[in-house]
Design an enzyme around this catalytic site. Structure first.
Site, PDB file in Angstrom:
ATOM      1  N   HIS A  60      -2.060   6.133 -23.484  1.00  0.00           N
ATOM      2  CA  HIS A  60      -1.203   6.375 -24.654  1.00  0.00           C
ATOM      3  C   HIS A  60      -0.971   5.001 -25.473  1.00  0.00           C
ATOM      4  O   HIS A  60      -0.004   4.518 -25.219  1.00  0.00           O
ATOM      5  CB  HIS A  60       0.227   7.118 -24.030  1.00  0.00           C
ATOM      6  CG  HIS A  60       0.044   8.265 -23.514  1.00  0.00           C
ATOM      7  ND1 HIS A  60       0.065   9.585 -24.332  1.00  0.00           N
ATOM      8  CD2 HIS A  60      -0.247   8.812 -22.361  1.00  0.00           C
ATOM      9  CE1 HIS A  60       0.140  10.716 -23.559  1.00  0.00           C
ATOM     10  NE2 HIS A  60      -0.062  10.089 -22.407  1.00  0.00           N
ATOM     11  N   GLU A 118       0.004   4.965 -28.405  1.00  0.00           N
ATOM     12  CA  GLU A 118       1.279   4.883 -29.137  1.00  0.00           C
ATOM     13  C   GLU A 118       2.446   4.002 -28.408  1.00  0.00           C
ATOM     14  O   GLU A 118       3.490   3.577 -29.112  1.00  0.00           O
ATOM     15  CB  GLU A 118       1.932   6.292 -29.244  1.00  0.00           C
ATOM     16  CG  GLU A 118       2.395   7.221 -28.336  1.00  0.00           C
ATOM     17  CD  GLU A 118       1.203   7.656 -27.482  1.00  0.00           C
ATOM     18  OE1 GLU A 118       0.108   7.345 -27.418  1.00  0.00           O
ATOM     19  OE2 GLU A 118       1.511   8.823 -26.689  1.00  0.00           O
ATOM     20  N   GLY A 167      -6.091  14.637 -25.486  1.00  0.00           N
ATOM     21  CA  GLY A 167      -7.021  14.512 -26.824  1.00  0.00           C
ATOM     22  C   GLY A 167      -8.335  13.733 -26.475  1.00  0.00           C
ATOM     23  O   GLY A 167      -9.399  14.184 -26.965  1.00  0.00           O
ATOM     24  N   CYS A 208      -5.112  10.681 -24.672  1.00  0.00           N
ATOM     25  CA  CYS A 208      -4.856  11.415 -23.189  1.00  0.00           C
ATOM     26  C   CYS A 208      -5.423  12.783 -23.071  1.00  0.00           C
ATOM     27  O   CYS A 208      -6.663  12.846 -22.980  1.00  0.00           O
ATOM     28  CB  CYS A 208      -3.272  11.376 -22.626  1.00  0.00           C
ATOM     29  SG  CYS A 208      -3.351  11.335 -20.968  1.00  0.00           S
TER      30      CYS A 208
HETATM   31  N1  GLN Z   1      -2.809  17.228 -18.703  1.00  0.00           N
HETATM   32  C1  GLN Z   1      -3.665  16.169 -18.832  1.00  0.00           C
HETATM   33  C2  GLN Z   1      -3.610  15.200 -17.268  1.00  0.00           C
HETATM   34  O1  GLN Z   1      -2.779  15.704 -16.824  1.00  0.00           O
HETATM   35  C3  GLN Z   1      -3.362  15.101 -19.967  1.00  0.00           C
HETATM   36  C4  GLN Z   1      -2.067  14.533 -19.698  1.00  0.00           C
HETATM   37  C5  GLN Z   1      -1.361  13.743 -21.099  1.00  0.00           C
HETATM   38  O2  GLN Z   1      -1.887  14.012 -22.038  1.00  0.00           O
HETATM   39  N2  GLN Z   1      -0.481  12.876 -21.078  1.00  0.00           N
HETATM   40  O3  GLN Z   1      -4.628  14.574 -17.159  1.00  0.00           O
END
Ligand code: GLN
Length: 611
Positions: free
Chosen positions: A563, A565, A426, A424
């Site tokens: 995600h 995970e 990352g 995400c």
């Molecule tokens: N802050 C980023 C977004 O809102 C990533 C979100 C996250 O890592 N869950 O897109």
């Protein structure tokens, strides 16, 4: 026989003004068809009610029964979306987009079963339903009360869950501890439910804690006794007691608890600490908890022995692999994060690594990297911290703090062939690093960190740009991802390719999302022309969902806007984590032939000729 009073259920929902029994019954509900196991905690919170309840549910599921867990939270928030992971652990997103408590992750992993918003309820949701109903004239002029209306709503939701998920057994976990102000109405509702359903339908389990003060050197049961008494004061007679304790609970203590709580000692169990939560189902089975539940709920006839044997065998294989003593490899994996000191904030990542380590026989040492301290660090200082690592994960996150440190970590991994998995945020950091340092867009950033940036390679979702404010504006839940053939992603997700698709065909997978920003479509061409591969996309819209570097250029560099995970399960670990684990083992043990690490998870191109 009050429990047989036909009026209670017959009148419910119809003549609500004329009866004291307000117990609306969902359509299709058949009394006796569904059973309930209720788990409540006493003495203190944090005993692992979710782990206990999910382990018990798993034992019954393995026997071929259909189970549906539900967590009932005392707080007033409508979901966990706005909760601080620092205080409350990670926000676990379900496939339907519901933002829940991390306990739902435990249930999904233990049961290997996708849950929905029906498996999670908060006091806030219950009150909202009641108040909405009141505004719509749903109570026909009556005064609306905690009993029977709020409790009636709780019973309604539990029965609806049983019908919707066609559950043989609903496992109800009541959040908090018995005696808390917040969960009192849940307990009252459950007491009523047991009364209405009749004997043999609802089994109450009290999870309690046996104190063993070091100075005394013996186990003391008084706090547990008082806790159980508290349950009984509320009109709930437990059928079983499970005693959490550091060590095995002594027979003397078991007897005392039995005596004071009217529970036969064969139904008082020792649930002492264990190395892994995954060994709990087997430990419960050995003590006969599952058999007692079957007896109490009259379910013996429904057990399918062949189903149970197969399921138990598969699970015990996994549990045997969890023993870390004889593992072949050791890997050091770094995880960046501003919640670095709190493992709960990254519970699912921790679990995913555990599943993969077990599968590939690797001891995984996790190193938490505080990126706020790295924001201004020199490249030499970054290298010093990352050089000992065999793999790096930049997990999800929000806000600006620590993002420069994360960008430096990505850059180090990209330039030094360190296996990298971006999750995400990352994933977004990998795009930002690539734009800055490969495409030459020095000021590339995300509008989340710098709304004025000249090169907003990550910006708000086009379809969401109009929506303002926190909560409810994120792209949430399970979505399809179209995987490009011939890529690392296609290699990793090969088992997800439908049977009717050929190896060279694109195919869709499903992963869970929780984000507000994404790759700005106007930069896709620039990024791709410089060598970044978007190997997973939205099937229709230009939303980039997986990125990677070619496997000839980097042993493992991949990121998901989702995600992974959240969908990693003990028996089916996430492909992106398996890939990371295999590549990290390779990094840690360069002399071991790739074939001895994994033929499945190391792409052939990265293996030296003849390996
Ligand atoms: N802050 C980023 C977004 O809102 C990533 C979100 C996250 O890592 N869950 O897109």
């Amino acid at each position: 026989m009050p429990h047989n009073e036909p009026d209670i259920l017959a009148s419910a929902g119809h003549k609500t003004t004329e009866t004291e029994f307000y117990s609306p019954i969902p359509e299709g509900y058949q009394r006796g068809r569904h059973k309930f196991v209720v788990v409540m905690g006493t003495v203190m919170s944090g005993l692992g009610k979710g782990i206990f309840s999910s382990s018990l549910a798993k034992l019954l599921k393995d026997k071929g029964l259909r189970v549906a867990p539900i967590k009932m939270e005392g707080y007033l928030n409508l979901d966990s979306g706005t909760l601080n992971p620092y205080r409350h652990g990670e926000v676990f997103v379900l496939d339907d987009g519901m933002e829940t408590d991390m306990d739902l992750g435990t249930y999904e992993r233990m049961l290997d079963q996708n849950l929905t918003r029906d498996n999670f309820v908060t006091s806030g949701q219950i009150y909202k339903r009641v108040l909405d109903k009141e505004r719509h004239g749903g109570y026909l002029g009556r005064d609306v009360q905690m009993i029977p209306h709020v409790t009636g709503e709780v019973k309604y939701l539990l029965r609806s869950l049983a019908v919707k998920q066609n559950a043989d057994v609903v496992f109800v976990e009541v959040g908090g501890t018995v005696g808390d102000f917040e969960n009192g109405f849940y307990i009252e509702a459950l007491r009523e439910l047991a009364f209405e359903e009749g004997p043999g339908s609802v089994c109450f389990v009290g999870l309690t804690y046996i104190i063993s003060p070091q100075a005394l050197g013996e186990q003391k049961s008084k706090a547990a006794q008082l806790g159980i008494k508290r349950m009984m004061e509320l009109g709930v007679q437990p059928h079983m007691i499970a005693c959490r304790c550091r060590n095995v609970v002594t027979p003397k203590v078991i007897e005392k608890i039995a005596m004071f709580s009217n529970v036969p000692s064969r139904r008082v169990f020792s649930m002492h600490d264990r190395k892994s939560i995954y060994s709990i189902p087997e430990a419960m089975h050995k003590q006969g908890l599952d058999i007692e539940i079957l007896t109490l709920l009259n379910l013996h006839q429904q057990v399918q022995p062949a189903h149970e044997d197969a399921a138990r065998q598969e699970w015990s294989g996994f549990v045997a692999n969890l023993s870390t003593d004889k593992r072949k490899f050791t890997v050091n994996v770094g995880i960046t994060g501003k919640y670095a000191e709190l493992r709960d904030a990254y519970a699912s990542i921790d679990k995913a690594l555990e599943h993969c380590g077990a599968k590939l026989s690797a001891n995984v040492k996790i190193h938490w990297l505080d990126t706020t301290e790295m924001d201004d660090a020199s490249p030499a200082r970054i290298a010093e911290q990352l050089e000992p690592l065999d793999g790096v994960i930049v997990p999800g996150g929000f806000g600006h703090r620590g993002t420069e440190g994360k960008a430096s970590c990505v850059r180090y991994c990209r330039e030094n062939n360190t296996p990298y998995l971006g999750i995400c945020l990352g994933f977004q950091m990998a795009v930002i690093d690539f734009a800055r340092n490969v495409c030459g867009l020095a000021d590339a950033s995300s509008t989340e960190f710098n709304p004025q940036t000249a090169n907003p390679v990550i910006s708000e979702l086009p379809e969401q740009k109009k929506i303002e404010g926190l909560g409810g504006t994120m792209r949430l839940g399970g979505k399809d991802v179209l995987v490009k053939p011939g890529t690392l992603a296609a290699f990793l997700y090969a088992d997800h390719r439908p049977k009717n698709k050929a190896a060279g065909d694109p195919f869709t997978i499903r992963e869970r999302f929780r984000h507000r920003y994404e790759v700005d479509p106007s930069y896709i061409e620039t990024l791709e022309s410089h060598g970044l591969i978007f190997s997973g996309r939205h099937p229709q819209q230009p939303i980039m969902q997986i990125l990677e570097l070619p496997i000839e250029k980097h042993p493992y560099f991949i990121g998901g806007q989702f995600h992974p995970e959240l969908t990693s399960r003990p028996l089916h670990p996430s492909p992106l984590f398996m890939g990371l684990m295999a590549a990290s083992i390779r990094h840690a043990h360069p002399d071991v032939p790739a074939q001895q690490i994994s033929t499945r998870w190391l792409p052939l191109a990265t293996q030296p000729a003849g390996a």
